[in-house]
Scaffold this active site. Structure first.
Site, mmCIF file in Angstrom:
data_model
loop_
_atom_site.group_PDB
_atom_site.id
_atom_site.type_symbol
_atom_site.label_atom_id
_atom_site.label_comp_id
_atom_site.label_asym_id
_atom_site.label_seq_id
_atom_site.Cartn_x
_atom_site.Cartn_y
_atom_site.Cartn_z
ATOM 1 C CD GLU A 74 60.801 -20.965 11.796
ATOM 2 O OE1 GLU A 74 60.031 -21.927 11.893
ATOM 3 O OE2 GLU A 74 61.588 -20.823 10.837
ATOM 4 C CG HIS A 161 56.094 -24.378 10.250
ATOM 5 N ND1 HIS A 161 55.888 -24.814 11.541
ATOM 6 C CD2 HIS A 161 57.396 -24.023 10.180
ATOM 7 C CE1 HIS A 161 57.017 -24.704 12.215
ATOM 8 N NE2 HIS A 161 57.943 -24.227 11.422
ATOM 9 C CG ASN A 164 54.898 -29.540 9.793
ATOM 10 O OD1 ASN A 164 55.566 -30.547 9.578
ATOM 11 N ND2 ASN A 164 53.850 -29.206 9.035
ATOM 12 N N GLY A 194 53.763 -31.100 -0.065
ATOM 13 C CA GLY A 194 53.447 -32.520 -0.099
ATOM 14 C C GLY A 194 54.264 -33.334 0.882
ATOM 15 C CG ASP A 218 59.996 -23.489 6.900
ATOM 16 O OD1 ASP A 218 60.862 -22.654 7.222
ATOM 17 O OD2 ASP A 218 59.794 -24.521 7.564
#
Length: 291
Positions: A74, A161, A164, A194, A218
């Site tokens: 990443e 993701h 984000n 959430g 993640d």
């Protein structure tokens, strides 16, 4: 029975992947105890010498524990403005030489890499990684929808993701996630804790892209552990009430999620249980070309 597979996970049980062999094994065991059977270990942006050391640890662990099925880089090819919980000093531009060095360092263990397509040389790097059999994800990026489409045409097949560390979907500019909605070639990662994404948006994403949502955690070291002070790469992270942020900021620094909890969150938002479970099993594996 389908295998719970987390293709984006940085650690758990109090340990970060790649720091030590013992810690990595403990992190795998912590997630396995919650139901996850396979993991791709994610590394944050690192200088090449540190990347080589951590990959060496992960390679040794892969020979000891078959539940570790590969590596996700990443970074370091991320946009500075969208770096999130990555050390800005470790970011780099994806030159041909850098692509060659990362492939040499990982030597067949690299399953996924996240790239911001607006960086110089990024589209060429995406094509090179894709040709090498690596799943390329668009993420940590300022790219608009048009550039995201160019990245998909160059070989990118995943969104890191979604919603984000990237532009959101607004009336006249739908960003990378919006571009992915319209492209059946592209899978879409979601962190269903959430916190990262509203559960109702997750449910809408499942309806809009059947068979293309991938549940990921993640997760960082605090997953399957507890609140406290941790490290993510070279940065300090505070975990309070299960939420991980860079110390002294509101910047999200991974999660404390497990895949079984991610499925529960989705089902609670109205996603069919079979679809939610597929997103953490068969769809996750398909995103990396494992089935």
């Amino acid at each position: 029975m389908a295998i719970l597979t987390d293709i984006h996970c940085h650690g758990g049980g109090g340990h970060a992947f790649g720091d030590t062999v013992e810690g990595t094994l403990a992190a795998l065991a912590a997630h396995r105890a919650t139901g996850t059977q396979e993991i791709v270990a994610s590394l944050v942006s690192l200088p090449l010498d540190q990347m080589r050391a951590q990959v060496g640890v992960l390679r040794e662990v892969m020979s000891l524990d078959p539940s570790l099925i590969g590596i996700h880089l990443e970074g370091p090819f991320l946009a500075p403005a969208r770096k999130g919980a990555h050390d800005p000093a470790a970011l780099a531009v994806p030159t041909a030489d850098m692509v060659e060095q990362t492939l040499e360092i990982t030597d067949g263990t690299l399953r996924q890499i996240t790239i911001a397509p607006e960086l110089p040389g990024a589209l060429e790097a995406i094509e090179a990684y894709a040709k090498a059999g690596v799943t390329v994800a668009v993420g940590h990026t300022e790219a608009d929808a048009a550039l995201a489409r160019e990245a998909f045409d160059a070989g990118a097949r995943l969104i890191t993701h979604a919603f984000n560390a990237m532009r959101g979907i607004v009336a006249r500019e739908v960003g990378p996630a919006g571009a992915a909605l319209a492209d059946d070639r592209v899978f879409i990662e979601v962190v269903a804790d959430g916190i990262h994404v509203d559960p109702q948006l997750i449910a809408a994403l499942f309806r809009a892209t059947p068979g293309r949502v991938v549940l990921v955690t993640d997760a960082m070291a605090a997953a399957a552990s507890g609140d406290g002070d941790y490290r993510l790469g070279s940065l300090d992270v505070e975990v309070r009430g299960g939420k991980a942020v860079l110390a002294g900021t509101d910047t999200i620094a991974g999660s404390t999620l497990t895949l079984t909890r991610a499925i529960e969150v989705c089902v609670g938002a109205g996603v069919d249980q079979a679809d939610a479970r597929a997103a953490a099993t068969t769809v996750a594996r398909a995103a990396l070309g494992l089935d």
